[in-house]
Write an enzyme that holds these catalytic residues in place. Structure first.
Site, PDB file in Angstrom:
ATOM      1  CG  PHE A 250     -81.210 103.847 116.857  1.00 12.91           C
ATOM      2  CD1 PHE A 250     -82.088 104.297 115.892  1.00 12.91           C
ATOM      3  CD2 PHE A 250     -80.386 102.779 116.549  1.00 12.91           C
ATOM      4  CE1 PHE A 250     -82.153 103.689 114.649  1.00 12.91           C
ATOM      5  CE2 PHE A 250     -80.446 102.165 115.304  1.00 12.91           C
ATOM      6  CZ  PHE A 250     -81.341 102.619 114.351  1.00 12.91           C
ATOM      7  CB  ILE A 476     -78.073 109.176 111.774  1.00 14.46           C
ATOM      8  CG1 ILE A 476     -79.514 109.682 111.608  1.00 14.46           C
ATOM      9  CG2 ILE A 476     -77.189 110.250 112.373  1.00 14.46           C
ATOM     10  CD1 ILE A 476     -80.204 109.998 112.922  1.00 14.46           C
ATOM     11  NE  ARG A 610     -92.707 122.089 104.121  1.00 12.17           N
ATOM     12  CZ  ARG A 610     -91.651 121.704 103.389  1.00 12.17           C
ATOM     13  NH1 ARG A 610     -91.813 120.822 102.411  1.00 12.17           N
ATOM     14  NH2 ARG A 610     -90.447 122.176 103.631  1.00 12.17           N
ATOM     15  CG  ASN A 613     -88.862 111.728 100.559  1.00  9.73           C
ATOM     16  OD1 ASN A 613     -89.417 110.643 100.690  1.00  9.73           O
ATOM     17  ND2 ASN A 613     -88.131 112.020  99.499  1.00  9.73           N
ATOM     18  N   PRO A 614     -92.460 111.817 101.865  1.00 10.93           N
ATOM     19  CG  PRO A 614     -94.556 112.193 100.921  1.00 10.93           C
ATOM     20  CD  PRO A 614     -93.099 112.546 100.759  1.00 10.93           C
ATOM     21  CE  LYS A 683     -96.250 120.800 114.725  1.00 10.43           C
ATOM     22  NZ  LYS A 683     -97.544 120.393 115.321  1.00 10.43           N
ATOM     23  N   GLY A 684     -90.502 117.504 114.270  1.00 12.52           N
ATOM     24  CA  GLY A 684     -89.736 116.277 114.433  1.00 12.52           C
ATOM     25  C   GLY A 684     -90.591 115.063 114.125  1.00 12.52           C
ATOM     26  N   GLY A 686     -88.707 111.604 113.533  1.00 10.60           N
ATOM     27  CA  GLY A 686     -87.962 110.369 113.708  1.00 10.60           C
ATOM     28  C   GLY A 686     -88.344 109.574 114.938  1.00 10.60           C
ATOM     29  CD  GLU A 687     -86.081 111.245 119.242  1.00  9.47           C
ATOM     30  OE1 GLU A 687     -85.586 110.737 120.258  1.00  9.47           O
ATOM     31  OE2 GLU A 687     -86.040 112.467 119.007  1.00  9.47           O
TER      32      GLU A 687
END
Length: 720
Positions: A250, A476, A610, A613-614, A683-684, A686-687
């Site tokens: 993180f 990660i 896009r 993986n949902p 696009k990103g 994770g955050e």
């Protein structure tokens, strides 16, 4: 196939349905996955670190003799026998490789509480830890500045410290405020917070002749390799770093840590493998953290709510030896249309370790200030907070004049509001109740600029139909093994259980940092390109393709940066702003007698290009949403004013939410087709889940109580 830190590739389980598998799930839940700290080379001995008890000054004496004579102790390293053996390395974000430019055991000078002052190596970890307490150290303390609110803390403009940085300005902000019908101006603050991943930092160093192998959880094996080689004065080709799994970071485990070179020096002197473990308490000073920030936001609008002027001044704390700062006004002043903007960012020097990125590093703190101020403006105008944002929605960054590749922010608000039942909320603060609980509803926008990096990747298809994907990037916990296996399966037309993935090893094709929510966008594009080339050149046959992706494919400098472990992240689009967007909706209950605050419901709607993986995406977004609630209500690292040290350095006193604290969670993924952002439209993600949550919680607390809380975290004492 299970995976070990020896670098074996991951093979998926035998499943024809790739939509819900987690290819590393079986080895993780069965305990057969080896994390770097699990490695036990033959003859390994153990290191424990001693840290400074003062925040600034000097060691005027250190006597290791009693520790050296204690059972099992093999070596004690201090500045007296290491000074000059470890070279200086710059900070990763200043062109170097380290999470801090401070050089370990370089002198008797103390720069922050928790600074490493010795490494004790013994036959067992227990013997090493016991011997640390036998070191006799005498200090000569000096006055220190431990916190940004200290009267002696001095701040400087970031523009004066960082070449090329310019504060964002457009129009005439003062004239805009004069023309405004309504002006609000408030101060907001966020505290020091630490990542505290479950897996603690550790380093195991093994020499074989003049070659060094390092097993360490790191999100940038390339930076660790090259930085450690520079510190030790050896060529990078003699250093191998292995990190197939990371148990969470993180933002911590950023690059080369403070303890790594010491373990390598000790292993070389003893002639045995050395594993240096780091305690939960020491991880707060060896790793990075989210620093405290202070903001003044001023908004001016006409009677309808159209923004006429905006000013955002922000100050963030950093160490005395690094100028690291996560600037964020490029996001806060671009989120809404405004013709007159003035921003200023400052850096305050404190006597603490260097901070670093912590998930959604600027967005979490800067959007707290902006989205709280937008809610205050909406209340002052008696305008619905969503309609205020709709009125000021924009397809262009009005400061820089650059368009957005896509701008689905209001679609996120509309879909989230519908699922949440926003129109049924009470607009009068303190009016809604359920028994002894005041009920409040708040919302806030989420935004995250999309980054992409350079990477090299190798795809090999064997004549028997199996496929191997190799890159030095990192798993990660975000499911990278899975999305690479699924992508290769799809693009090469082979069953997913015939694909193996090999990650986290500097012997593999070099890749960049795991950060900035750039991993999926970077590697999915690289892998898709490699698969296309493999299909074109070896249709149906065995063969191998290795490619460079991103700037490294066309720029000699970018290729050199990638190969030498430099950071190399950039915006996904040079001409336009490529952002992910979201909207958070929070319902809180505040007890009328005790002021206890409970999140009852949380709906998050997100548009992030896009979705590869949902299932993995939903997990990432839920994790971010929960951490955003934690940032708002629980987390604060307390800095003792007198000692300059972190007080609450373990889970006994550093508060985080449990499952009972987060309420009902709903994730909505809003379609966002963006062919401009990159070839794969990724696009990103994770955050984006954490950005804006803290403001939505604060806005809900105001709606429940009529009390506006502008300083995080929101604890019940602020409402009593």
């Amino acid at each position: 196939m299970s995976v070990g830190a020896n670098g074996e590739p991951i093979s998926p389980p035998g499943s024809a349905d790739g939509s819900s598998i987690r290819v590393d799930g079986r080895c993780k839940v069965s305990g057969t996955a080896e994390f770097p700290g699990d490695v036990r080379p033959p003859g390994v001995c153990y290191g424990a670190l001693a840290t400074s008890a003062i925040a600034r000054g000097r060691m005027v004496g250190i006597d290791p003799s009693v520790a050296e004579a204690s059972p099992g102790v093999l070596l004690v390293l201090t500045h007296l026998n290491v000074e000059g053996e470890i070279a200086h390395v710059d900070h990763l974000m200043a062109g170097g490789w380290a999470n801090s430019s401070h050089r370990p055991l370089s002198s008797p000078d103390i720069h922050y509480a928790g600074q490493i002052v010795a490494l004790v190596v013994a036959e067992t970890a227990e013997q090493a830890r016991d011997a640390v307490h036998l070191l006799e150290i005498t200090y000569e303390p000096s006055s220190h500045v431990g916190r940004m609110d200290d009267p002696n803390a001095k701040s400087e403009r970031l523009a004066a410290l960082r070449p090329g940085y310019r504060d964002r300005r457009s129009g005439d902000a003062e004239a805009g405020f004069v023309r405004s019908t309504v002006v609000i101006e408030q101060r907001y603050s966020t505290p020091v917070q630490h990542q505290h991943p479950l897996e603690l930092p550790s380093t195991t160093c093994v020499w074989s002749g003049d070659h060094l192998t390092v097993f360490e959880p790191t999100r940038f094996v390339g930076a660790l390799k090259h930085g450690l080689a520079a510190q030790l004065g050896i060529v990078p080709e003699r250093v191998r770093v292995v990190s197939p799994f990371i148990g969470g970071h993180f933002g911590s485990k950023m690059a080369l840590s403070q303890h790594t070179a010491l373990a390598a020096v000790a292993a070389r002197r003893i002639g045995r493998a050395v594993q240096a473990g780091v305690s939960r308490a020491d991880a707060t000073t060896f790793a990075n953290h989210r620093t405290e920030t202070s903001h003044t936001v001023k908004l001016g609008a006409d009677r309808r709510g159209l923004l006429l002027a905006m000013a955002h001044s922000a100050t963030a704390a950093t160490s005395r030896f690094d100028t690291f700062a996560m600037e964020g006004t490029d996001v806060s002043t671009a989120l809404y249309a405004c013709p007159n903007v003035r921003a200023e960012e400052r850096v305050a020097r404190v006597d603490r370790n260097t901070p670093g990125p912590m998930r959604a590093p600027p967005e979490t703190t800067y959007l707290f200030a902006l989205e709280s101020a937008m809610d205050e403006l909406a209340h002052e105008l008696a305008v619905d907070p969503i309609e205020l944002r709709r009125l000021n929605d924009t397809q262009v960054d009005t400061v820089a004049g650059r368009p957005f590749t896509t701008r689905p922010l209001m679609r996120c608000f509309d879909e989230g509001a519908s699922a949440f039942g926003w129109n049924a909320r009470s607009v009068v603060p303190g009016e809604a109740r359920s028994g002894e609980w005041l009920i409040g509803h708040g919302c806030a926008a989420a935004a995250l600029p999309t980054k992409i990096g350079s990477a090299s990747i190798r795809v090999t298809r064997s004549p028997d139909g199996t496929v191997l994907v190799e890159t030095a990037h990192h798993e990660i916990g975000n499911g990278l093994y899975t999305i690479l296996a699924l992508t290769a399966s799809d693009r090469l037309g082979v069953p997913v259980d015939r694909v193996s993935v090999h990650l986290g090893d500097t012997t593999l094709p070099p890749s960049g940092i795991s950060g900035g929510s750039s991993t999926t966008a970077t590697l999915i594009n690289a892998l898709a390109q490699a698969c296309r080339q493999l299909n074109e050149s070896r249709a149906g046959e065995g063969g191998s393709v290795e490619i460079m992706f991103g700037d490294a494919a066309t720029s000699a400098k970018a290729r050199e940066d990638l190969e030498r472990g430099h950071i190399g992240l950039a915006s996904s689009s040079a001409e336009a702003l490529a952002w992910a967007f979201g909207a958070h909706f929070i319902e809180v209950g505040v007890h009328v007698a005790t002021a206890e605050i409970r999140v009852r419901r949380h709906v998050g709607a997100f548009a992030a290009g896009r979705i590869v993986n949902p299932v993995l995406a939903r997990s990432q977004l839920l994790g971010g949403m929960i951490w955003g609630q934690s940032s708002a209500l629980f987390e604060e690292t307390v800095v003792d004013k007198s000692s300059g040290s972190y007080v609450n350095r373990d889970f006994g006193e550093y508060l985080v939410p449990t499952a009972a604290d987060v309420g009902d969670m709903t994730v909505i993924i809003v379609p966002d087709q963006d062919p401009e952002v990159n070839a794969e439209g990724v696009k990103g993600l994770g955050e984006i889940g954490i950005a804006g949550v803290n403001a939505a919680v604060a806005n809900a607390v105001f709606n429940a109580t009529g009390r506006r809380i502008r300083n995080l975290p929101i604890r019940l004492d602020a409402l009593l």
